[in-house]
Design a protein around this motif. Sequence first.
Motif, mmCIF file in Angstrom:
data_model
loop_
_atom_site.group_PDB
_atom_site.id
_atom_site.type_symbol
_atom_site.label_atom_id
_atom_site.label_comp_id
_atom_site.label_asym_id
_atom_site.label_seq_id
_atom_site.Cartn_x
_atom_site.Cartn_y
_atom_site.Cartn_z
ATOM 1 N N LEU A 251 12.061 -17.661 61.292
ATOM 2 C CA LEU A 251 11.627 -18.744 60.231
ATOM 3 C C LEU A 251 10.013 -18.814 60.180
ATOM 4 C CD1 LEU A 251 13.983 -21.602 61.744
ATOM 5 C CD2 LEU A 251 14.064 -20.553 59.561
ATOM 6 N N GLN A 252 9.537 -18.793 59.107
ATOM 7 C CA GLN A 252 8.428 -18.700 58.672
ATOM 8 C C GLN A 252 7.949 -19.989 58.035
ATOM 9 O OE1 GLN A 252 7.453 -14.901 56.960
ATOM 10 N NE2 GLN A 252 8.027 -13.751 58.944
ATOM 11 N N ALA A 253 6.780 -20.271 57.748
ATOM 12 C CA ALA A 253 6.310 -21.658 56.937
ATOM 13 C C ALA A 253 6.937 -21.992 55.687
ATOM 14 C CB ALA A 253 4.632 -21.633 56.630
ATOM 15 N N ASP A 254 7.328 -20.714 54.764
ATOM 16 C CA ASP A 254 7.817 -21.056 53.479
ATOM 17 C C ASP A 254 9.122 -20.280 53.168
ATOM 18 O OD1 ASP A 254 6.273 -18.836 53.612
ATOM 19 O OD2 ASP A 254 5.341 -19.279 51.425
ATOM 20 N N GLU A 255 9.667 -19.346 54.437
ATOM 21 C CA GLU A 255 10.662 -18.386 53.979
ATOM 22 C C GLU A 255 11.186 -18.100 55.339
ATOM 23 O OE1 GLU A 255 9.105 -15.133 51.888
ATOM 24 O OE2 GLU A 255 7.988 -14.286 53.884
ATOM 25 N N ILE A 256 12.524 -17.455 55.234
ATOM 26 C CA ILE A 256 13.136 -16.729 56.428
ATOM 27 C C ILE A 256 13.119 -15.424 56.281
ATOM 28 C CG2 ILE A 256 15.264 -16.972 57.659
ATOM 29 C CD1 ILE A 256 16.086 -19.415 56.260
ATOM 30 N N ALA A 257 12.504 -14.589 56.975
ATOM 31 C CA ALA A 257 12.527 -13.277 56.768
ATOM 32 C C ALA A 257 13.600 -12.665 57.773
ATOM 33 C CB ALA A 257 11.027 -12.581 57.486
ATOM 34 N N TRP A 258 14.278 -11.458 57.170
ATOM 35 C CA TRP A 258 15.443 -11.082 58.134
ATOM 36 C C TRP A 258 15.396 -9.426 58.022
ATOM 37 C CZ3 TRP A 258 19.036 -8.247 55.561
ATOM 38 C CH2 TRP A 258 19.412 -8.572 54.055
ATOM 39 N N LYS A 259 16.130 -8.843 59.034
ATOM 40 C CA LYS A 259 16.416 -7.360 58.932
ATOM 41 C C LYS A 259 17.775 -7.317 59.875
ATOM 42 C CE LYS A 259 11.648 -5.966 59.804
ATOM 43 N NZ LYS A 259 10.673 -4.883 60.658
ATOM 44 N N ALA A 260 18.426 -6.528 59.003
ATOM 45 C CA ALA A 260 19.810 -6.363 59.549
ATOM 46 C C ALA A 260 20.301 -4.979 59.534
ATOM 47 C CB ALA A 260 21.128 -6.911 58.672
ATOM 48 N N THR A 261 21.410 -4.281 60.509
ATOM 49 C CA THR A 261 21.634 -3.034 60.448
ATOM 50 C C THR A 261 23.322 -3.138 60.008
ATOM 51 O OG1 THR A 261 20.282 -2.595 62.129
ATOM 52 C CG2 THR A 261 22.261 -1.151 61.785
ATOM 53 N N ILE A 262 23.775 -2.448 58.854
ATOM 54 C CA ILE A 262 25.102 -2.406 58.496
ATOM 55 C C ILE A 262 25.744 -1.088 58.699
ATOM 56 C CG2 ILE A 262 24.384 -4.382 56.976
ATOM 57 C CD1 ILE A 262 24.879 -2.044 54.743
ATOM 58 N N SER A 263 26.932 -1.166 58.991
ATOM 59 C CA SER A 263 27.745 0.247 58.945
ATOM 60 C C SER A 263 29.098 -0.203 58.236
ATOM 61 C CB SER A 263 27.735 0.742 60.489
ATOM 62 O OG SER A 263 28.454 -0.198 61.313
ATOM 63 N N GLU A 264 29.727 1.160 57.917
ATOM 64 C CA GLU A 264 30.911 0.971 57.175
ATOM 65 C C GLU A 264 31.502 2.232 57.612
ATOM 66 O OE1 GLU A 264 34.132 2.271 54.868
ATOM 67 O OE2 GLU A 264 32.075 3.000 54.242
ATOM 68 N N GLY A 265 32.729 1.977 58.316
ATOM 69 C CA GLY A 265 33.460 3.366 58.864
ATOM 70 C C GLY A 265 32.784 4.218 59.881
ATOM 71 N N THR A 266 32.772 5.522 59.372
ATOM 72 C CA THR A 266 31.994 6.514 60.149
ATOM 73 C C THR A 266 30.672 6.811 59.483
ATOM 74 O OG1 THR A 266 33.166 8.204 59.361
ATOM 75 C CG2 THR A 266 34.182 7.467 61.454
ATOM 76 N N SER A 267 30.361 5.978 58.567
ATOM 77 C CA SER A 267 28.991 6.246 57.816
ATOM 78 C C SER A 267 27.871 5.925 58.741
ATOM 79 C CB SER A 267 28.915 5.576 56.512
ATOM 80 O OG SER A 267 29.958 5.940 55.682
#
Length: 82
Positions: free
Chosen positions: A25-41
Motif C-alpha cells: 500500500l502506498q499513498a495513492d496506489e497499491i503496487a503489486w507483483k505476481a507469479t502465474i503459471s499454467e500447467g507445465t508452462s
Amino acid sequence: MHIPATTHEHGSNAKVYTYEGDFDLQADEIAWKATISEGTSAPRQLSGRVPLSSPAMVPLAEEAVRDDIIKQIDNLSDVPVR
C-alpha cells in the motif's frame, strides 16, 4: 502483504492458472507483483498498480489486487478452447 497461491479459470479458454503475489500500500496506489503459471508452462511475472481513489479502499486492498491479477490473466489469451 502476501497473497497465497490461488487458482483462476481463464474466462474464455478455460485454462486453469495458479497465481500468488505480494502487494504494498502506498499513498495513492497499491503496487503489486505476481507469479502465474499454467500447467507445465514456465511461470510468468506480472505486475500492476491499482489507484487508491478513497481511504475506504484500504481494507479491500487484497481483493482489488486479486481482481487486477485476474484481469491480466484473462487478457493473456482470448482464444477460446474448441
